[in-house]
Every structure is written in structure tokens, then in C-alpha cells.
Design an enzyme around this catalytic site. Structure first.
Site: not given
Ligand code: PCA
Length: 225
Positions: A90, A153, A177
Site C-alpha cells: 500500500e 487496514c 494486503h
Molecule cells: N482486512 C481489513 C481489516 C482487517 C483485515 O485483515 C481491511 O482490509 O481493512
């Protein structure tokens, strides 16, 4: 938890976080990956790991406490992005909570800032392009992402940027991610997935790339949409 005691005292302190399951799932790939990494830590760093709650009320305190306790040089937060086929690095966290689904406390904030009065966004301070390139060079599907969403996240990435900018100068922080696990994708035909062992390898490659790149690569990882 302190996973390794024998690294030299000047070794890089790397905090890697994952999230507990959320959204009705009984597993979270980021939690599995972080537990797998903690069980087989890279030899040349001090690896610190935490599993964070998925809670608008509790996640911020857990993040702040982990950083205060561990004093990491580098923070790599990770989370699940089911539907994505690649490990995505990200680029930016934005100052908003706008939850599509409730968190694990049943809370669903809409257009609530992460930090009241904070800037609109913080860029990750990891070499995001170098990490994505290193992952691909290892044979792992990866790319830079320009949105971490508007759930916890993104919240965590923004908060880490805020902490680095205000209280922990020099701390490098960012967010990866991760795709769904195969057992999650098996219940959603057509959904991309990645095995835990592959994600553990990805985290090791990311750590090595962060160590090797004090500044980011000047190559395009841009998107048109
Ligand atoms: N994914 C979510 C919140 C917790 C997670 O593992 C997100 O992408 O915000």
C-alpha cells in the site's frame, strides 16, 4: 512477542502485525502469515510480531501500545484483502473510517476521521516499489496499491504514518494486503488465493527489500484507475 533473542544488539527491529479474523471468517491470512513468520524468523533481525484486533475502538490502542513497547525501526502491518490476486504494497493511508462491514464489536463508523484534524493522508514510508519489485523477482505476484480501503487496514496504515510523523521520527512503516487463503477461496468459487507458506516467504522478501533500500526505486508503478 519477541521471537528471536540471538540477533546482534544493533540488529534492525522489525514489527510485523496481522489481524484477527473478521467479517464472519474463522481465519485471517495475515494472522496465519505472521504466526508462520514468527515460527521461522529471519536470522539477522529482531522480529517482533503482534496480532491486532479488528475493532474501531480497540485497534488504535493496540497499534500504539505495540509501537511503544517494541520501539521498532520498521513496521510492516498486514491484513486480508480477499478478492485481490497479488500481495499488494500500500502506498497511502487516508484519514477516514467508512466501514463497508461492521468490525468485530459490531461497530460501523461512517466518515469518521482516524485522527481528528490530521492531514488527509500519509504515504507509507517503506520503499513500496522496491518491495513490489523484489517480490516479483522472487516469483511472487505483487504490485503497488493506491488504496488500502477505508476499513481498519487503512486506519492502521494512517495511524502508523501519524505516529512516525509525530512521535517516532525515523520509524519506517507501511502495509501489505494479502490475498485470501485457499480454504477461504474454496468457499467462493473463482476467488484468488495464496497459501500461508507463500505469504511467509513474501514477508521475508519484503523485510530483505526494506533493509536493502533506504530509498525507493524511481520506476513507475502507477495506475490509470
Ligand atoms: N482486512 C481489513 C481489516 C482487517 C483485515 O485483515 C481491511 O482490509 O481493512
Amino acid at each position: 512477542m519477541l521471537a528471536r533473542m540471538s540477533a546482534p544488539s544493533n540488529a534492525l527491529r522489525v514489527l510485523v502485525t496481522g489481524f484477527e479474523p473478521f467479517g464472519g471468517s474463522s481465519v485471517n491470512p495475515s494472522m496465519q502469515a505472521v504466526l508462520g513468520l514468527a515460527a521461522d524468523p529471519p536470522p539477522d533481525i529482531v522480529l517482533l510480531t503482534e496480532i491486532l484486533p479488528v475493532s474501531h475502538a480497540r485497534t488504535p490502542q493496540a497499534v500504539r501500545a505495540a509501537v511503544a513497547r517494541h520501539r521498532p525501526d520498521v513496521v510492516i502491518a498486514t491484513g486480508e484483502a480477499s478478492g485481490r490476486a497479488e500481495v499488494t504494497v500500500e502506498r497511502v493511508g487516508i484519514n477516514v473510517n467508512d466501514f463497508r462491514i461492521p468490525d468485530n464489536d459490531g461497530t460501523r463508523p461512517v466518515d469518521v476521521p482516524v485522527i481528528e484534524g490530521g492531514p488527509a493522508a500519509y504515504f507509507a514510508t517503506l520503499p513500496v516499489k522496491a518491495v513490489a519489485a523484489a517480490l516479483r523477482a522472487t516469483g511472487l505476484p505483487a504490485g503497488v496499491s493506491n488504496t488500502a480501503g477505508t476499513h481498519l487496514c487503512n486506519h492502521t496504515l494512517y495511524l502508523l504514518g501519524h505516529l512516525a510523523a509525530t512521535a517516532y521520527p525515523g520509524m519506517r512503516a507501511g502495509f501489505l494486503h494479502l490475498p485470501a487463503l485457499p480454504e477461504q477461496a474454496a468457499r467462493h468459487p473463482g476467488q484468488p488465493s495464496m497459501a500461508t507458506a507463500t505469504m511467509v516467504t513474501a514477508l521475508k522478501v519484503a523485510i530483505a527489500a526494506i533493509r536493502a533500500n533506504a530509498t525507493d526505486l524511481r520506476v513507475s508503478e502507477g495506475a490509470t484507475h
